[in-house]
Scaffold this motif. Structure first.
Motif, mmCIF file in Angstrom:
data_model
loop_
_atom_site.group_PDB
_atom_site.id
_atom_site.type_symbol
_atom_site.label_atom_id
_atom_site.label_comp_id
_atom_site.label_asym_id
_atom_site.label_seq_id
_atom_site.Cartn_x
_atom_site.Cartn_y
_atom_site.Cartn_z
ATOM 1 N N UNK A 70 9.424 4.227 2.443
ATOM 2 C CA UNK A 70 8.824 3.674 2.580
ATOM 3 C C UNK A 70 7.184 3.979 2.145
ATOM 4 N N UNK A 71 6.927 4.766 1.565
ATOM 5 C CA UNK A 71 5.310 5.260 1.777
ATOM 6 C C UNK A 71 5.820 6.079 -0.453
ATOM 7 N N UNK A 94 0.672 -1.210 0.051
ATOM 8 C CA UNK A 94 -0.069 -0.114 0.162
ATOM 9 C C UNK A 94 0.288 1.311 -0.120
ATOM 10 N N UNK A 95 0.034 2.365 -0.626
ATOM 11 C CA UNK A 95 1.477 3.177 0.040
ATOM 12 C C UNK A 95 1.940 4.037 1.342
ATOM 13 N N UNK A 96 0.757 4.301 1.344
ATOM 14 C CA UNK A 96 0.556 4.356 3.187
ATOM 15 C C UNK A 96 1.368 3.589 3.957
ATOM 16 N N UNK A 97 2.792 3.565 4.978
ATOM 17 C CA UNK A 97 3.481 3.037 5.952
ATOM 18 C C UNK A 97 2.340 2.903 7.012
ATOM 19 N N UNK A 155 0.150 2.251 -7.490
ATOM 20 C CA UNK A 155 -0.165 1.375 -6.388
ATOM 21 C C UNK A 155 -0.163 -0.125 -6.510
ATOM 22 N N UNK A 156 -1.154 -0.159 -8.232
ATOM 23 C CA UNK A 156 -0.586 -1.622 -8.426
ATOM 24 C C UNK A 156 0.203 -1.863 -9.212
ATOM 25 N N UNK A 211 8.569 4.114 9.447
ATOM 26 C CA UNK A 211 9.805 4.155 8.330
ATOM 27 C C UNK A 211 11.148 3.905 8.546
ATOM 28 N N UNK A 212 11.252 4.247 9.772
ATOM 29 C CA UNK A 212 13.007 3.865 10.734
ATOM 30 C C UNK A 212 12.984 2.763 10.385
#
Lengths: 208, 561
Positions: free
Chosen positions: B459-460, B65-68, B466-467, B73-74
């Motif tokens: 990470x984001x 997914x695009x979000x973390x 996305x696909x 993220x670290x």
């Protein structure tokens, strides 16, 4: 028959302890060659350091920056001591080639002492310079380069003491068998050559 | 006669020092036998492969997914750093060089062991503490600045983790230098006297080139990292511009090693390819000398291409030009090898065994990765895709599609020699198919992601990617799954496989002429070279003279005596 042969082999004076420890029973002794290859690689470590130093030198206007000048007299004396120690250690090597173990000990001890004097001079210089590791990028280079080299001198001194320690055993080194002696000598020359380059970079090029 | 006596004495003398056969616990402790060390390298590095692989799976899961939402993220940064570090320094390099290099080189040249067995063991035992340091760093949050550890990022993120990371890399670097000294001296000095340089197996040629490269470049990385360590911990400013230092100096020191490191990871694999392709196609290798010397050419040219990683680091125009040209030149000797392997396969009597399948898979994938490499080596294009997923796609095609496929091929090819048992062919093929599909599914879409501008090491990402990212993630899960048939096959067949005999592939190189697994000192007597290493289908036995078999046997008998 074969068992007999074995007894004869070990019986006629061949010293299993040393060669076996080195793991060289069935082929020639390539340790000197190995050391040379390793030192070639090691020299590139200094090469990287020297290259970085030259880049910093080229990209800084006044080199060394003000208030971090180096002095020349003491390092010059130190250089003479270290360079002449290379000749001294060679006398030790020549002595063992004639089978003279005592000569080896004397000359190697002299070399080690010269190395220790050199290190002492280096420490004295550190204490009197008036600036430290973190002052500026020149002092960074200065301390890391000389320190890294000093570490090599220390290793060289330890190697020499190692050779002297081993020479206690009768016939451990003799006119035919003295690879360890030679290796210590080669390493010492290496340390010496690196110092000459380092001296030019740090002490001579900074005077111009 | 006296000579024969001597050799017998030696074997007796040696037998007093080691048992007839190693027990299982000998593999877990200091041991100077090159075969034990080779296996130690292979098994430890495979463990690191699994660890680093799991890290990759977590990263791919995060990128679904695009979000973390899965990882902090670290944490993601720590994972990407250690994934790269482990895969390079603890998996491919030790497996290909340490593992197969150690196991095969003395056998292939007819020697009893490496030139410096103790040094060899020491070089291996530097690896476990290095690995422990790296794993310990994870408990402090891990290094987070990527495997390149560029300052200033490496100076400002997690200093403890970064310092551990540096010490760990310096240790493996030392190990690599010691190993290289050993390989060079071994090949040059212990090659059995009746083997000419033209009969040296191509894997050994590749190991010569690899060792020279490692000796040239590794110390430079070590010093760069030591300076970084000083900057982090002792207040120096080598790489701190505010103190008169320069970050670009680090990049030069780093890439002077790390570009050749790419060849460290692929040259031994090229050697493995030459062995496998010719054995399983039952044809003499096409262009022996071209392959041998192209390894050396790669080694030399490879030392002068490193700035192509730095086209965006304010590199002056002449440098961009010079390093673009040298980078394109290095593709030539590589192309020579590819051409030779294809020519060897062409018209051969190909046996579609698992090693051959992996070798052919490697050919396809490596050519693909090589082509994207040429595009990246060209400065104008590189500036466009620098630090995007295009780069990630490229180096996974060469490192996974190239190096890892090569290691798999080698494991299958030499499994019968190392264990004395055959692996299961069906499971091997299943493993190949899963890996091949998984690799392409994971890494092919990344080219497009990169061209569209998705940055790496984040990470984001933007929702429009996305696909494609989801396809990559599915592919990575398949890749992770594909390790299972391999593991089961290896473990099961090591214990219960069919006995393989000394030479199941009817190969001509020397390692196949001794027992499987080879005896502790490899050969009962100095091996005699009957034929070149790749003389498949060539009748080298019958001479032009009209000698009868009895006469020839007589002659050989005299030589042996």
């Amino acid at each position: 028959m074969t068992i007999q042969g074995t007894f004869e082999e070990t019986g006629n004076g061949a010293k299993p302890s040393h060669t076996e420890a080195a793991g060289h029973e069935e082929h020639g002794d390539y340790r000197v060659l190995g050391l040379l290859t390793f030192l070639f690689s090691e020299s590139l470590m200094f090469g990287g350091l020297f290259a970085a130093y030259l880049v910093y030198r080229a990209s800084t206007e006044t080199w060394p920056p003000e208030s971090t000048e180096v002095e020349l007299l003491l390092p010059a004396i130190n250089t003479i001591i270290l360079v002449s120690s290379s000749f001294v250690i060679h006398r030790g090597d020549s002595a063992i080639k004639k089978g003279d173990v005592n000569g080896l000990r004397v000359w190697y001890l002299a070399t080690a002492l010269m190395g220790i004097v050199f290190l002492g001079g280096q420490v004295y210089e550190y204490l009197t310079l008036g600036y430290g590791l973190t002052t500026n990028v020149f002092s960074n280079c200065f301390y890391v380069m000389t320190g890294f080299h000093g570490l090599h001198v220390l290793v060289g001194v330890l190697l020499i003491f190692g050779v002297m320690w081993r020479s206690r055993r009768t016939n451990h080194y003799n006119a035919e068998k003295h690879t360890g002696v030679e290796m210590a000598e080669i390493y010492w020359h290496f340390v010496d050559i690196i110092w000459i380059i380092l001296f030019v970079l740090l002490y001579v090029l900074t005077q111009i | 006669m006296a000579q024969a006596d001597l050799t017998m004495d030696h074997s007796l003398e040696r037998n007093g020092k080691h048992p007839e056969k190693w027990n299982w616990y000998h593999y877990f402790w200091y041991n100077t036998d090159h075969k034990v060390i080779g296996i130690q390298y292979l098994v430890t590095s495979f463990a690191f492969y699994l660890i680093a692989g799991v890290m990759a799976l977590f990263m791919r899961a995060e990128l679904y997914t695009p979000d973390s939402d899965l990882l902090d993220p670290n944490m993601y940064n720590a994972l990407l750093t250690n994934h790269g570090t482990m895969m390079i320094f603890f998996w491919i390099v030790p497996a290909a060089i340490g593992g197969f290099g150690n196991y095969l080189v003395p056998l292939m040249i007819g020697a009893k062991d490496m030139a410096f067995p103790n040094l060899n063991a020491i070089a291996f035992w530097l690896n476990p503490p290095a690995g422990a340091l790296l794993i310990a760093s994870l408990f402090f949050g891990g290094a987070q600045s990527g495997w390149t550890a560029y300052p200033p990022l490496s100076l400002v993120t997690n200093n403890i983790g970064q310092s551990f990371w540096i010490l760990s890399i310096v240790l493996v670097g030392t190990s690599s230098i010691l190993g290289s000294v050993n390989f060079l001296i071994t090949i040059f000095k212990l090659k059995t006297p009746n083997m000419t340089w033209d009969e040296l197996p191509l894997f050994c040629w590749a190991m010569i080139a690899t060792s020279i490269l490692a000796l040239f470049s590794t110390p430079v990385l070590a010093i760069g990292l030591v300076l970084l360590l000083f900057d982090i911990n002792f207040g120096t400013g080598f790489f701190r511009p505010e103190m008169g230092g320069s970050v670009v100096v680090y990049q030069h020191l780093f890439w002077f090693y790390s570009h050749p490191a790419v060849y460290l990871m692929i040259l031994p694999i090229f050697g493995i390819m030459s062995e496998i392709v010719t054995t399983h196609a039952r044809k003499p290798i096409f262009g022996y000398k071209a392959i041998a010397y192209s390894s050396l050419a790669i080694c030399i040219v490879g030392l002068f291409v490193w700035v192509h990683h730095m086209f965006t680091s304010g590199t002056p125009a002449w440098m961009r030009m010079f390093f673009t040209i040298s980078t394109l030149i290095v593709a030539v000797p590589t192309g020579v090898k590819i051409f030779s392997w294809v020519a060897t396969l062409w018209g051969g009597k190909i046996r579609f065994t698992t090693p051959l399948l992996f070798a052919v898979g490697l050919l396809a994938m490596f050519v693909f990765g090589g082509l994207s490499g040429v595009t990246l080596g060209t400065a104008p294009f590189d500036i466009h895709v620098h630090d995007t997923y295009y780069v990630v796609a490229h180096f996974h095609y060469v490192l996974f599609g190239g190096s890892v496929f090569g290691i798999y091929a080698a494991v299958y090819h030499w499994f019968p020699k190392i264990t004395g048992r055959m692996y299961n062919e069906t499971w091997g093929r299943i493993h190949f198919v899963l890996t091949f599909i998984g690799t392409n599914l994971t890494f092919l879409p990344m080219h497009q992601l990169g061209m569209q501008g998705m940055p790496r090491r984040i990470a984001m990402y933007d929702a429009q990617f996305e696909a494609l990212n989801q396809i990559c993630t599915y592919g990575s899960m398949l890749l992770g799954f594909s390790v299972l048939p391999f593991l089961i096959n290896m473990i099961w067949c090591w214990a219960k496989g069919k006995p393989a005999g000394r030479n199941p592939w009817h190969s001509l190189t020397l390692e196949w002429q001794t027992t499987s697994p080879p005896a502790i000192e490899n050969f009962d007597e100095e091996p005699i070279i009957w034929a070149g290493p790749y003389d498949y289908g060539i009748d080298t036995q019958s001479l032009e003279t009209e000698a009868t078999v009895e006469e020839m046997l007589e002659e050989v008998g005299q030589e042996v005596r």
